[in-house]
Design a protein around this motif. Structure first.
Motif, PDB file in Angstrom:
ATOM      1  N   ASP A  83       0.839  -1.198   0.000  1.00  0.00           N
ATOM      2  CA  ASP A  83       0.000   0.000   0.000  1.00  0.00           C
ATOM      3  C   ASP A  83       0.871   1.245   0.000  1.00  0.00           C
ATOM      4  N   ILE A  84       1.745   1.360  -0.989  1.00  0.00           N
ATOM      5  CA  ILE A  84       2.721   2.439  -1.015  1.00  0.00           C
ATOM      6  C   ILE A  84       2.067   3.823  -1.083  1.00  0.00           C
ATOM      7  N   GLU A  85       0.851   3.900  -1.623  1.00  0.00           N
ATOM      8  CA  GLU A  85       0.157   5.186  -1.716  1.00  0.00           C
ATOM      9  C   GLU A  85      -0.785   5.417  -0.546  1.00  0.00           C
ATOM     10  N   LYS A  86      -0.633   4.677   0.548  1.00  0.00           N
ATOM     11  CA  LYS A  86      -1.502   4.815   1.724  1.00  0.00           C
ATOM     12  C   LYS A  86      -0.678   5.254   2.926  1.00  0.00           C
ATOM     13  N   GLU A  87      -1.346   5.920   3.844  1.00  0.00           N
ATOM     14  CA  GLU A  87      -0.732   6.339   5.111  1.00  0.00           C
ATOM     15  C   GLU A  87      -1.835   6.354   6.160  1.00  0.00           C
ATOM     16  N   SER A  88      -1.491   5.983   7.382  1.00  0.00           N
ATOM     17  CA  SER A  88      -2.465   5.963   8.475  1.00  0.00           C
ATOM     18  C   SER A  88      -2.044   6.902   9.587  1.00  0.00           C
ATOM     19  N   LEU A  89      -2.977   7.756  10.000  1.00  0.00           N
ATOM     20  CA  LEU A  89      -2.758   8.667  11.116  1.00  0.00           C
ATOM     21  C   LEU A  89      -3.769   8.309  12.199  1.00  0.00           C
ATOM     22  N   TYR A  90      -3.267   7.887  13.340  1.00  0.00           N
ATOM     23  CA  TYR A  90      -4.126   7.465  14.438  1.00  0.00           C
ATOM     24  C   TYR A  90      -4.562   8.672  15.266  1.00  0.00           C
ATOM     25  N   ILE A  91      -5.843   8.724  15.626  1.00  0.00           N
ATOM     26  CA  ILE A  91      -6.389   9.811  16.434  1.00  0.00           C
ATOM     27  C   ILE A  91      -6.256   9.398  17.897  1.00  0.00           C
ATOM     28  N   SER A  92      -5.389  10.110  18.626  1.00  0.00           N
ATOM     29  CA  SER A  92      -5.156   9.756  20.027  1.00  0.00           C
ATOM     30  C   SER A  92      -6.266  10.291  20.915  1.00  0.00           C
ATOM     31  N   LYS A  93      -6.373   9.724  22.095  1.00  0.00           N
ATOM     32  CA  LYS A  93      -7.361  10.183  23.067  1.00  0.00           C
ATOM     33  C   LYS A  93      -7.029  11.584  23.569  1.00  0.00           C
ATOM     34  N   GLU A  94      -5.802  12.040  23.354  1.00  0.00           N
ATOM     35  CA  GLU A  94      -5.407  13.395  23.738  1.00  0.00           C
ATOM     36  C   GLU A  94      -5.678  14.412  22.637  1.00  0.00           C
ATOM     37  N   GLY A  95      -6.166  13.967  21.490  1.00  0.00           N
ATOM     38  CA  GLY A  95      -6.513  14.894  20.420  1.00  0.00           C
ATOM     39  C   GLY A  95      -5.421  15.150  19.408  1.00  0.00           C
TER      40      GLY A  95
END
Length: 159
Positions: A126-138
């Protein structure tokens, strides 16, 4: 009458003092498009383990910004030691898997469709994908790049 007034004051003070939020209270984040919409700027980076003496983004001469729209599109801009790149694409917000539920409330999955090749990920399929996780701290956190000798990167919404 004085007793009634004093009892009322006591009741009000107890009610308001019990409703205060403590310092250790968890912030409730709604992982929705409206939460993500806007500009997010890199505020912290670290290597394999998050440590207190991680360099500040300014010390790295690095500026990463994500701009998310309500229409599900984004622009990513990177400026790093004379290198400038920009990419565009679409995003969706998904639920986190069970293993990440303790720290994160959602994940923003980016699909790059144009511009430079600047997706931070650790997978060739998935070279054209990226994941950004939403933390509980915002914050938004890219934690998926570090296993490939990348960085943990943390972003906060610009005001």
């Amino acid at each position: 009458m004085k007793k009634l007034f004093l009892i009322s004051c006591l009741f009000c003070s107890l009610t308001f003092s019990c409703s205060e939020v403590g310092e250790d209270s968890e912030i409730i984040i709604d992982p929705s498009v409206s939460f993500v919409t806007g500009d997010w700027e890199l505020v912290e980076v670290s290597g394999g383990f998050k440590v207190e003496d991680s360099p500040e983004p300014e010390e790295l001469n690095r500026k990463d910004i994500y701009t998310f729209t309500n229409e599900g599109t984004f622009i990513k801009t990177v400026d790093y030691e004379g290198f400038h790149a920009e990419a565009t694409g679409t995003y969706v917000i998904k639920e986190v898997t069970e293993e990440f539920e303790e720290e994160y409330v959602g994940v923003v999955v980016l699909s790059f469709t144009g511009g430079d090749d600047i997706a931070y990920n650790c997978t060739s399929q998935d070279i054209e994908k990226e994941s950004l996780y939403i933390s509980k701290e915002g914050q938004l956190a890219n934690i998926s790049w570090a296993p490939c000798d990348g960085l943990f990167m943390y972003y906060e919404k610009k005001k």
